[in-house]
Design a protein around this motif. Structure first.
Motif, PDB file in Angstrom:
ATOM      1  N   SER A 154     140.782  70.601  48.208  1.00  0.00           N
ATOM      2  CA  SER A 154     139.837  70.239  49.268  1.00  0.00           C
ATOM      3  C   SER A 154     140.482  70.294  50.650  1.00  0.00           C
ATOM      4  CB  SER A 154     139.287  68.836  49.006  1.00  0.00           C
ATOM      5  OG  SER A 154     140.283  67.845  49.211  1.00  0.00           O
ATOM      6  N   LEU A 155     141.804  70.232  50.712  1.00  0.00           N
ATOM      7  CA  LEU A 155     142.511  70.270  51.989  1.00  0.00           C
ATOM      8  C   LEU A 155     143.073  71.652  52.310  1.00  0.00           C
ATOM      9  CD1 LEU A 155     144.531  66.918  51.726  1.00  0.00           C
ATOM     10  CD2 LEU A 155     142.319  67.298  52.816  1.00  0.00           C
ATOM     11  N   SER A 156     142.967  72.578  51.360  1.00  0.00           N
ATOM     12  CA  SER A 156     143.633  73.870  51.561  1.00  0.00           C
ATOM     13  C   SER A 156     142.717  75.080  51.434  1.00  0.00           C
ATOM     14  CB  SER A 156     144.794  74.013  50.563  1.00  0.00           C
ATOM     15  OG  SER A 156     144.340  73.859  49.228  1.00  0.00           O
ATOM     16  N   VAL A 157     141.554  74.934  50.810  1.00  0.00           N
ATOM     17  CA  VAL A 157     140.637  76.065  50.641  1.00  0.00           C
ATOM     18  C   VAL A 157     139.557  76.004  51.713  1.00  0.00           C
ATOM     19  CG1 VAL A 157     138.978  77.194  49.120  1.00  0.00           C
ATOM     20  CG2 VAL A 157     141.055  76.176  48.162  1.00  0.00           C
ATOM     21  N   ASN A 158     139.396  77.079  52.468  1.00  0.00           N
ATOM     22  CA  ASN A 158     138.387  77.145  53.521  1.00  0.00           C
ATOM     23  C   ASN A 158     136.996  77.344  52.931  1.00  0.00           C
ATOM     24  OD1 ASN A 158     140.346  76.967  55.562  1.00  0.00           O
ATOM     25  ND2 ASN A 158     140.735  79.177  55.455  1.00  0.00           N
ATOM     26  N   THR A 159     135.997  76.880  53.635  1.00  0.00           N
ATOM     27  CA  THR A 159     134.615  77.040  53.166  1.00  0.00           C
ATOM     28  C   THR A 159     134.216  78.509  53.079  1.00  0.00           C
ATOM     29  OG1 THR A 159     133.851  76.768  55.456  1.00  0.00           O
ATOM     30  CG2 THR A 159     133.878  74.802  54.067  1.00  0.00           C
ATOM     31  N   SER A 160     134.854  79.350  53.858  1.00  0.00           N
ATOM     32  CA  SER A 160     134.544  80.784  53.809  1.00  0.00           C
ATOM     33  C   SER A 160     134.994  81.425  52.504  1.00  0.00           C
ATOM     34  CB  SER A 160     135.206  81.504  54.988  1.00  0.00           C
ATOM     35  OG  SER A 160     136.626  81.363  54.936  1.00  0.00           O
ATOM     36  N   GLN A 161     135.834  80.734  51.758  1.00  0.00           N
ATOM     37  CA  GLN A 161     136.325  81.257  50.487  1.00  0.00           C
ATOM     38  C   GLN A 161     135.498  80.785  49.287  1.00  0.00           C
ATOM     39  OE1 GLN A 161     140.331  79.586  51.278  1.00  0.00           O
ATOM     40  NE2 GLN A 161     141.114  81.668  51.064  1.00  0.00           N
ATOM     41  N   ILE A 162     134.452  79.998  49.551  1.00  0.00           N
ATOM     42  CA  ILE A 162     133.616  79.457  48.485  1.00  0.00           C
ATOM     43  C   ILE A 162     132.522  80.459  48.124  1.00  0.00           C
ATOM     44  CG2 ILE A 162     132.034  77.601  47.852  1.00  0.00           C
ATOM     45  CD1 ILE A 162     134.940  76.715  48.119  1.00  0.00           C
ATOM     46  N   THR A 163     132.326  80.666  46.828  1.00  0.00           N
ATOM     47  CA  THR A 163     131.252  81.522  46.320  1.00  0.00           C
ATOM     48  C   THR A 163     130.069  80.659  45.894  1.00  0.00           C
ATOM     49  OG1 THR A 163     132.764  83.257  45.547  1.00  0.00           O
ATOM     50  CG2 THR A 163     130.595  83.143  44.490  1.00  0.00           C
ATOM     51  N   ILE A 164     128.869  81.065  46.281  1.00  0.00           N
ATOM     52  CA  ILE A 164     127.667  80.329  45.919  1.00  0.00           C
ATOM     53  C   ILE A 164     126.975  81.051  44.770  1.00  0.00           C
ATOM     54  CG2 ILE A 164     125.487  79.363  46.727  1.00  0.00           C
ATOM     55  CD1 ILE A 164     127.969  78.219  48.094  1.00  0.00           C
ATOM     56  N   ASN A 165     126.986  80.444  43.585  1.00  0.00           N
ATOM     57  CA  ASN A 165     126.304  81.024  42.431  1.00  0.00           C
ATOM     58  C   ASN A 165     126.096  79.920  41.396  1.00  0.00           C
ATOM     59  OD1 ASN A 165     126.176  82.505  39.655  1.00  0.00           O
ATOM     60  ND2 ASN A 165     125.786  84.085  41.180  1.00  0.00           N
ATOM     61  N   LYS A 166     124.857  79.487  41.265  1.00  0.00           N
ATOM     62  CA  LYS A 166     124.540  78.365  40.380  1.00  0.00           C
ATOM     63  C   LYS A 166     124.830  78.683  38.917  1.00  0.00           C
ATOM     64  CE  LYS A 166     120.824  75.137  39.209  1.00  0.00           C
ATOM     65  NZ  LYS A 166     119.412  74.749  39.471  1.00  0.00           N
ATOM     66  N   GLY A 167     124.489  79.886  38.490  1.00  0.00           N
ATOM     67  CA  GLY A 167     124.693  80.257  37.093  1.00  0.00           C
ATOM     68  C   GLY A 167     126.158  80.231  36.690  1.00  0.00           C
ATOM     69  N   LEU A 168     127.011  80.799  37.539  1.00  0.00           N
ATOM     70  CA  LEU A 168     128.441  80.825  37.226  1.00  0.00           C
ATOM     71  C   LEU A 168     129.029  79.421  37.261  1.00  0.00           C
ATOM     72  CD1 LEU A 168     130.830  82.658  36.553  1.00  0.00           C
ATOM     73  CD2 LEU A 168     131.312  82.815  39.004  1.00  0.00           C
ATOM     74  N   ARG A 169     128.569  78.611  38.194  1.00  0.00           N
ATOM     75  CA  ARG A 169     129.071  77.228  38.246  1.00  0.00           C
ATOM     76  C   ARG A 169     128.670  76.452  36.995  1.00  0.00           C
ATOM     77  NH1 ARG A 169     131.280  73.561  41.681  1.00  0.00           N
ATOM     78  NH2 ARG A 169     130.609  71.392  41.482  1.00  0.00           N
ATOM     79  N   TYR A 187     134.101  85.697  32.553  1.00  0.00           N
ATOM     80  CA  TYR A 187     134.763  86.792  33.274  1.00  0.00           C
ATOM     81  C   TYR A 187     133.773  87.914  33.581  1.00  0.00           C
ATOM     82  CZ  TYR A 187     137.735  90.855  34.073  1.00  0.00           C
ATOM     83  OH  TYR A 187     138.300  91.983  34.599  1.00  0.00           O
ATOM     84  N   LEU A 188     132.967  88.274  32.596  1.00  0.00           N
ATOM     85  CA  LEU A 188     132.000  89.350  32.796  1.00  0.00           C
ATOM     86  C   LEU A 188     130.943  88.952  33.826  1.00  0.00           C
ATOM     87  CD1 LEU A 188     131.541  90.510  29.095  1.00  0.00           C
ATOM     88  CD2 LEU A 188     132.891  91.622  30.888  1.00  0.00           C
ATOM     89  N   LYS A 189     130.490  87.717  33.756  1.00  0.00           N
ATOM     90  CA  LYS A 189     129.490  87.232  34.707  1.00  0.00           C
ATOM     91  C   LYS A 189     130.059  87.178  36.121  1.00  0.00           C
ATOM     92  CE  LYS A 189     126.150  83.481  35.407  1.00  0.00           C
ATOM     93  NZ  LYS A 189     124.986  84.394  35.351  1.00  0.00           N
ATOM     94  N   ALA A 190     131.316  86.707  36.246  1.00  0.00           N
ATOM     95  CA  ALA A 190     131.950  86.626  37.561  1.00  0.00           C
ATOM     96  C   ALA A 190     132.116  88.007  38.184  1.00  0.00           C
ATOM     97  CB  ALA A 190     133.298  85.931  37.444  1.00  0.00           C
ATOM     98  N   GLY A 191     132.287  89.028  37.343  1.00  0.00           N
ATOM     99  CA  GLY A 191     132.461  90.383  37.856  1.00  0.00           C
ATOM    100  C   GLY A 191     131.180  91.001  38.378  1.00  0.00           C
TER     101      GLY A 191
END
Length: 347
Positions: free
Chosen positions: A182-197, A277-281
């Motif tokens: 939470s202190l090192s990853v920027n919000t620009s590096q976050i992926t938005i995907n409900k299914g994968l989460r 892995y397949l879904k993330a791709g």
């Protein structure tokens, strides 16, 4: 300027937390060695300060050995132990406790340093308090676990208490890792995907039970009861899987059932990670997800190979110890990788 100072502050604190993650991982591995070498009952007392030093002369070693001789483990399992044998198991339990003290010291020194330097932001205070409380809880559970084996009818630390201690350590590890991310990853590096989460959450839920049964495997030395693969002692579904009554005891105390469940969950996890892995791709994720999505798959493949090797070679020499510890290490790495994925993939 203020934004830059906050970024530097977060960076320094996150490095301290990542160091804590590494130390917790080492501590969990030391715990695995302590269990697999049956060293956990070698130190029968808890002295937070004076216990830092091991026995320093022959008289002190004999005194500690005499205390161990009062345990059921010595009387019924290790009655042929020499003082040299006792020193070997004493070392692992002592080192395990020493490393725990060192972690506490690193936490306290870092906390006071960053506090004096005013590098803690307001939103860091509550996570730090929770982190401190989790550390205290873990130490308390550890001593309760040891006490469970220091009773006349017990020969080892209880595998249920061991699993509780193990899972509490993993909870501390995951919380520290999440805090650091939470202190090192920027919000620009976050992926938005409900299914994968959601799939990531499902894998972590399955992994939760797998880790419990991994602790049961280690606590009961269940690998050597069926050192075969892919079948379990020549059967796909062992006859002994339900030989305890009532039936639920087989889920906790039956070594064959525990190994059967542990293997079954492993296959489910393996299939789940391939699907992940397949879904993330297929999704349009950030560069961070694209660069790291292969990591869980590589780790789970290595984990499956190590698991099979641990079981098949468990009756021979010290294979159960060293392959078992390697298997535990990769399990921790896999957990870390999925927690990382859960952090960078949001709904």
């Amino acid at each position: 300027m203020t934004s830059g100072l906050r970024k530097d502050s977060s960076s320094n604190v996150s490095k301290w937390l990542f160091a804590g993650v590494l130390m917790i991982m080492i501590q969990i591995l030391l715990g695995g060695i302590t269990r697999l070498t049956q060293s956990g009952l070698s130190i029968t007392e808890w002295h937070p300060i004076t216990g830092i030093l091991p026995p320093l002369n022959s008289a002190q070693w004999i005194q500690e050995f005499d205390k161990y001789k009062q345990t059921g483990q010595f009387r019924y399992i290790n009655s042929n132990f020499s003082l040299s044998d006792f020193k070997f198991i004493y070392f692992w339990e002592w080192f395990h406790r020493l490393w725990a003290r060192l972690m506490g010291l690193v936490f306290l020194i870092g906390f006071f340093y960053f506090f004096i330097q005013k590098q803690f932001r307001r939103d860091m205070i509550m996570p730090l308090i929770i982190l401190f409380l989790l550390g205290i809880l873990q130490g308390a559970i550890g001593w309760i676990m040891v006490k469970s084996g220091l009773v006349p009818e017990k020969l080892f630390v209880g595998h249920i208490q061991l699993a509780t201690h193990f899972m509490a350590a993993l909870m501390l590890l995951c919380y520290t890792l999440w805090f650091a991310l939470s202190l090192s990853v920027n919000t620009s590096q976050i992926t938005i995907n409900k299914g994968l989460r959601n799939l990531t959450k499902t894998i972590l839920a399955i992994l939760f039970f797998q880790l419990i049964y991994g602790a049961f495997m280690a606590g009961l030395h269940a690998a050597s009861t069926a050192p075969t693969w892919p079948q379990i002692n020549g059967q796909w579904v062992p006859d002994l899987i339900n030989n305890l009554s009532p039936w639920w005891k087989n889920l906790i105390y039956n070594k064959i059932s525990i190994q059967f469940i542990h293997r079954g969950i492993a296959y489910i996890l393996f299939a789940g990670v391939i699907a992940w892995y397949l879904k993330a791709g297929k999704i349009n994720g950030t560069g961070l997800l694209k660069e790291t999505r292969l990591i869980p798959l590589v780790i789970i493949i290595l984990q499956v190979v190590l698991g099979i090797t641990t079981v098949v070679t468990s009756p021979y020499g010290n294979n159960l110890l060293w392959y078992g510890v390697a298997h535990q290490l990769v399990a921790i790495l896999f957990l870390d990788s999925m927690v990382f994925m859960l952090f960078i993939v949001r709904e």
